[in-house]
Design a protein around this motif. Structure first.
Motif, PDB file in Angstrom:
ATOM      1  N   LEU A  52     -10.469  -2.254 -13.789  1.00  0.00           N
ATOM      2  CA  LEU A  52     -10.701  -3.829 -13.768  1.00  0.00           C
ATOM      3  C   LEU A  52      -9.206  -4.134 -14.525  1.00  0.00           C
ATOM      4  CD1 LEU A  52     -14.427  -5.399 -14.156  1.00  0.00           C
ATOM      5  CD2 LEU A  52     -13.067  -4.552 -11.831  1.00  0.00           C
ATOM      6  N   ALA A  53      -8.778  -5.487 -14.625  1.00  0.00           N
ATOM      7  CA  ALA A  53      -6.997  -5.294 -15.088  1.00  0.00           C
ATOM      8  C   ALA A  53      -7.537  -7.296 -16.048  1.00  0.00           C
ATOM      9  CB  ALA A  53      -6.403  -5.360 -15.247  1.00  0.00           C
ATOM     10  N   ALA A  54      -7.193  -6.960 -16.430  1.00  0.00           N
ATOM     11  CA  ALA A  54      -7.125  -8.918 -16.642  1.00  0.00           C
ATOM     12  C   ALA A  54      -6.202  -9.334 -18.291  1.00  0.00           C
ATOM     13  CB  ALA A  54      -8.633  -9.489 -17.927  1.00  0.00           C
ATOM     14  N   THR A  55      -5.281 -10.530 -17.414  1.00  0.00           N
ATOM     15  CA  THR A  55      -4.277 -11.036 -18.534  1.00  0.00           C
ATOM     16  C   THR A  55      -4.890 -12.494 -18.955  1.00  0.00           C
ATOM     17  OG1 THR A  55      -3.412 -12.455 -16.996  1.00  0.00           O
ATOM     18  CG2 THR A  55      -2.618 -10.490 -17.064  1.00  0.00           C
ATOM     19  N   GLU A  56      -3.922 -12.462 -19.974  1.00  0.00           N
ATOM     20  CA  GLU A  56      -4.789 -13.465 -21.234  1.00  0.00           C
ATOM     21  C   GLU A  56      -5.343 -14.734 -20.073  1.00  0.00           C
ATOM     22  OE1 GLU A  56      -0.557 -13.750 -20.452  1.00  0.00           O
ATOM     23  OE2 GLU A  56      -1.800 -12.755 -22.415  1.00  0.00           O
ATOM     24  N   ARG A  57      -4.743 -15.577 -18.895  1.00  0.00           N
ATOM     25  CA  ARG A  57      -4.778 -16.121 -17.884  1.00  0.00           C
ATOM     26  C   ARG A  57      -6.235 -15.803 -17.185  1.00  0.00           C
ATOM     27  NH1 ARG A  57       0.652 -16.572 -14.799  1.00  0.00           N
ATOM     28  NH2 ARG A  57       1.528 -17.032 -16.108  1.00  0.00           N
ATOM     29  N   GLY A  58      -6.405 -14.404 -16.909  1.00  0.00           N
ATOM     30  CA  GLY A  58      -8.071 -14.030 -16.438  1.00  0.00           C
ATOM     31  C   GLY A  58      -7.746 -13.012 -15.184  1.00  0.00           C
TER      32      GLY A  58
ATOM     33  N   PRO B 180       2.904 -11.234 -20.863  1.00  0.00           N
ATOM     34  CA  PRO B 180       1.833 -11.458 -20.617  1.00  0.00           C
ATOM     35  C   PRO B 180       0.976  -9.549 -21.013  1.00  0.00           C
ATOM     36  CG  PRO B 180       2.640 -10.882 -18.606  1.00  0.00           C
ATOM     37  CD  PRO B 180       3.652 -10.807 -19.759  1.00  0.00           C
ATOM     38  N   SER B 181      -0.096 -10.030 -21.851  1.00  0.00           N
ATOM     39  CA  SER B 181      -0.376  -8.461 -22.736  1.00  0.00           C
ATOM     40  C   SER B 181      -2.156  -8.423 -21.249  1.00  0.00           C
ATOM     41  CB  SER B 181      -1.815  -9.480 -23.757  1.00  0.00           C
ATOM     42  OG  SER B 181      -2.348  -9.502 -23.607  1.00  0.00           O
ATOM     43  N   VAL B 182      -1.768  -7.189 -21.215  1.00  0.00           N
ATOM     44  CA  VAL B 182      -2.818  -6.775 -19.457  1.00  0.00           C
ATOM     45  C   VAL B 182      -4.132  -6.008 -20.595  1.00  0.00           C
ATOM     46  CG1 VAL B 182      -3.269  -5.765 -17.158  1.00  0.00           C
ATOM     47  CG2 VAL B 182      -1.327  -6.871 -18.374  1.00  0.00           C
TER      48      VAL B 182
ATOM     49  N   LEU C 288       0.737  -2.492 -12.304  1.00  0.00           N
ATOM     50  CA  LEU C 288       0.468  -3.671 -13.338  1.00  0.00           C
ATOM     51  C   LEU C 288       1.379  -3.140 -14.158  1.00  0.00           C
ATOM     52  CD1 LEU C 288      -2.964  -3.541 -14.182  1.00  0.00           C
ATOM     53  CD2 LEU C 288      -1.755  -4.583 -12.966  1.00  0.00           C
ATOM     54  N   ARG C 289       1.908  -2.838 -14.669  1.00  0.00           N
ATOM     55  CA  ARG C 289       2.941  -2.194 -15.093  1.00  0.00           C
ATOM     56  C   ARG C 289       4.326  -2.231 -14.483  1.00  0.00           C
ATOM     57  NH1 ARG C 289       2.668   2.898 -16.635  1.00  0.00           N
ATOM     58  NH2 ARG C 289       1.045   2.783 -17.327  1.00  0.00           N
ATOM     59  N   SER C 290       4.609  -2.427 -13.695  1.00  0.00           N
ATOM     60  CA  SER C 290       5.971  -2.435 -13.273  1.00  0.00           C
ATOM     61  C   SER C 290       6.185  -4.235 -12.812  1.00  0.00           C
ATOM     62  CB  SER C 290       6.118  -1.786 -12.024  1.00  0.00           C
ATOM     63  OG  SER C 290       5.540  -2.221 -10.945  1.00  0.00           O
ATOM     64  N   ARG C 291       4.721  -4.563 -11.776  1.00  0.00           N
ATOM     65  CA  ARG C 291       4.861  -6.064 -11.212  1.00  0.00           C
ATOM     66  C   ARG C 291       4.377  -7.019 -11.662  1.00  0.00           C
ATOM     67  NH1 ARG C 291       0.835  -6.480  -7.012  1.00  0.00           N
ATOM     68  NH2 ARG C 291       2.185  -7.526  -6.170  1.00  0.00           N
ATOM     69  N   LEU C 292       4.556  -7.079 -13.753  1.00  0.00           N
ATOM     70  CA  LEU C 292       3.922  -7.635 -14.720  1.00  0.00           C
ATOM     71  C   LEU C 292       4.449  -7.476 -16.062  1.00  0.00           C
ATOM     72  CD1 LEU C 292      -0.161  -7.980 -13.988  1.00  0.00           C
ATOM     73  CD2 LEU C 292       1.240  -9.763 -13.398  1.00  0.00           C
ATOM     74  N   GLY C 293       5.165  -6.397 -15.705  1.00  0.00           N
ATOM     75  CA  GLY C 293       6.318  -6.517 -16.762  1.00  0.00           C
ATOM     76  C   GLY C 293       5.226  -6.630 -18.020  1.00  0.00           C
ATOM     77  N   ALA C 294       4.263  -5.503 -18.756  1.00  0.00           N
ATOM     78  CA  ALA C 294       3.608  -5.348 -19.135  1.00  0.00           C
ATOM     79  C   ALA C 294       3.169  -3.757 -20.056  1.00  0.00           C
ATOM     80  CB  ALA C 294       2.479  -6.674 -19.586  1.00  0.00           C
ATOM     81  N   GLU C 295       2.338  -3.326 -20.824  1.00  0.00           N
ATOM     82  CA  GLU C 295       2.116  -2.065 -21.204  1.00  0.00           C
ATOM     83  C   GLU C 295       0.409  -2.594 -21.237  1.00  0.00           C
ATOM     84  OE1 GLU C 295       1.245   1.623 -20.777  1.00  0.00           O
ATOM     85  OE2 GLU C 295       3.575   0.961 -20.876  1.00  0.00           O
ATOM     86  N   PRO C 296      -0.191  -1.891 -19.987  1.00  0.00           N
ATOM     87  CA  PRO C 296      -1.930  -2.342 -20.057  1.00  0.00           C
ATOM     88  C   PRO C 296      -2.878  -1.359 -21.170  1.00  0.00           C
ATOM     89  CG  PRO C 296      -0.689  -1.659 -17.536  1.00  0.00           C
ATOM     90  CD  PRO C 296       0.572  -1.314 -18.396  1.00  0.00           C
ATOM     91  N   VAL C 297      -3.420  -2.009 -21.338  1.00  0.00           N
ATOM     92  CA  VAL C 297      -3.961  -0.995 -22.517  1.00  0.00           C
ATOM     93  C   VAL C 297      -5.685  -1.167 -22.258  1.00  0.00           C
ATOM     94  CG1 VAL C 297      -1.855  -1.612 -24.578  1.00  0.00           C
ATOM     95  CG2 VAL C 297      -4.203  -3.259 -24.351  1.00  0.00           C
ATOM     96  N   GLU C 298      -6.268   0.081 -23.046  1.00  0.00           N
ATOM     97  CA  GLU C 298      -7.688  -0.202 -22.656  1.00  0.00           C
ATOM     98  C   GLU C 298      -8.421  -1.423 -23.525  1.00  0.00           C
ATOM     99  OE1 GLU C 298     -10.201   3.392 -21.893  1.00  0.00           O
ATOM    100  OE2 GLU C 298      -8.723   4.041 -22.305  1.00  0.00           O
ATOM    101  N   SER C 299      -9.458  -1.756 -22.531  1.00  0.00           N
ATOM    102  CA  SER C 299      -9.960  -3.126 -23.014  1.00  0.00           C
ATOM    103  C   SER C 299      -9.960  -2.723 -24.509  1.00  0.00           C
ATOM    104  CB  SER C 299     -10.859  -3.738 -22.365  1.00  0.00           C
ATOM    105  OG  SER C 299     -11.662  -5.252 -22.197  1.00  0.00           O
ATOM    106  N   ALA C 300     -10.028  -4.557 -25.195  1.00  0.00           N
ATOM    107  CA  ALA C 300     -10.346  -4.400 -26.595  1.00  0.00           C
ATOM    108  C   ALA C 300     -11.221  -5.164 -26.997  1.00  0.00           C
ATOM    109  CB  ALA C 300      -8.610  -3.825 -27.548  1.00  0.00           C
ATOM    110  N   SER C 301     -10.452  -6.509 -26.230  1.00  0.00           N
ATOM    111  CA  SER C 301     -10.823  -7.878 -27.383  1.00  0.00           C
ATOM    112  C   SER C 301     -12.296  -8.328 -26.314  1.00  0.00           C
ATOM    113  CB  SER C 301      -9.546  -8.538 -26.352  1.00  0.00           C
ATOM    114  OG  SER C 301      -9.861  -9.466 -25.470  1.00  0.00           O
TER     115      SER C 301
END
Length: 183
Positions: A25-31, A9-11, A51-64
């Motif tokens: 605040l953090a969001a994936t493509e699901r919400g 997932p992307s976060v 978030l990194r360890s539990r979701l297996g994704a590198e969180p990025v500052e919101s861009a989209s």
């Protein structure tokens, strides 16, 4: 991709000001997947590491703009203009009994109301599991949006709160809840 060939997932995340201090605040493509209180310095870094360890994704500052709806709705909530959140939520950070309790809380305890830990336990078919409900509140990855601040002790005491009792008092006061035992 993970070792099973599934895409990760992307976060996306952002820190936003609020009436109770900065929120991450953090969001994936699901919400919306996470709301963290006091999101400065070490708290922000711990939240991102989690978030990194539990979701297996590198969180990025919101861009989209994935967080635009959450930012808009939280701003309206703190301005007293929103009573019901309509955001898509990603429940990935909770499971089992905790998820069941949090979903019941989100759906069944409206703005301006409170519920006891034991009563919430009974609603999910586990009377006597008030302490387990307290643990579910403590693990809530989406506070404010999933309103764990509305869960109080049966005698009117505040109970606990991950954002601190002063934050809980302020959220309850925002919703017009001022019973004497709570303060």
């Amino acid at each position: 991709m993970n070792e099973y060939g599934e895409s990760r997932p992307s976060v996306e995340w952002a820190v936003v000001p609020s009436a109770i201090g900065p929120l991450l605040l953090a969001a994936t493509e699901r919400g919306l997947v996470s709301v963290a209180f006091h999101a400065e310095g070490p708290v922000r870094e711990r939240t991102l590491d989690g978030l990194r360890s539990r979701l297996g994704a590198e969180p990025v500052e919101s861009a989209s703009g994935r967080l635009a709806g959450a930012i808009r709705e939280l701003s309206a909530y703190f301005a007293g203009e929103l009573r019901d959140f309509g955001l898509p939520l990603d429940w990935s950070l909770s499971s089992g009994f905790h998820r069941q309790v949090l979903r019941e809380l989100a759906a069944g305890v409206p703005y301006g109301a409170v519920i006891g830990y034991g009563e919430l336990a009974a609603r999910v078919g586990r009377p006597g599991a008030g302490q387990a409900v307290g643990a579910a509140m403590g693990s809530n990855p989406l506070p404010v949006v999933v309103p764990c601040h509305r869960v109080v002790e049966s005698g009117g005491g505040l109970g606990g709160f991950g954002g601190g009792l002063e934050t809980k008092r302020r959220l309850l006061a925002l919703e017009g809840i001022h019973p004497e035992p709570l303060f």
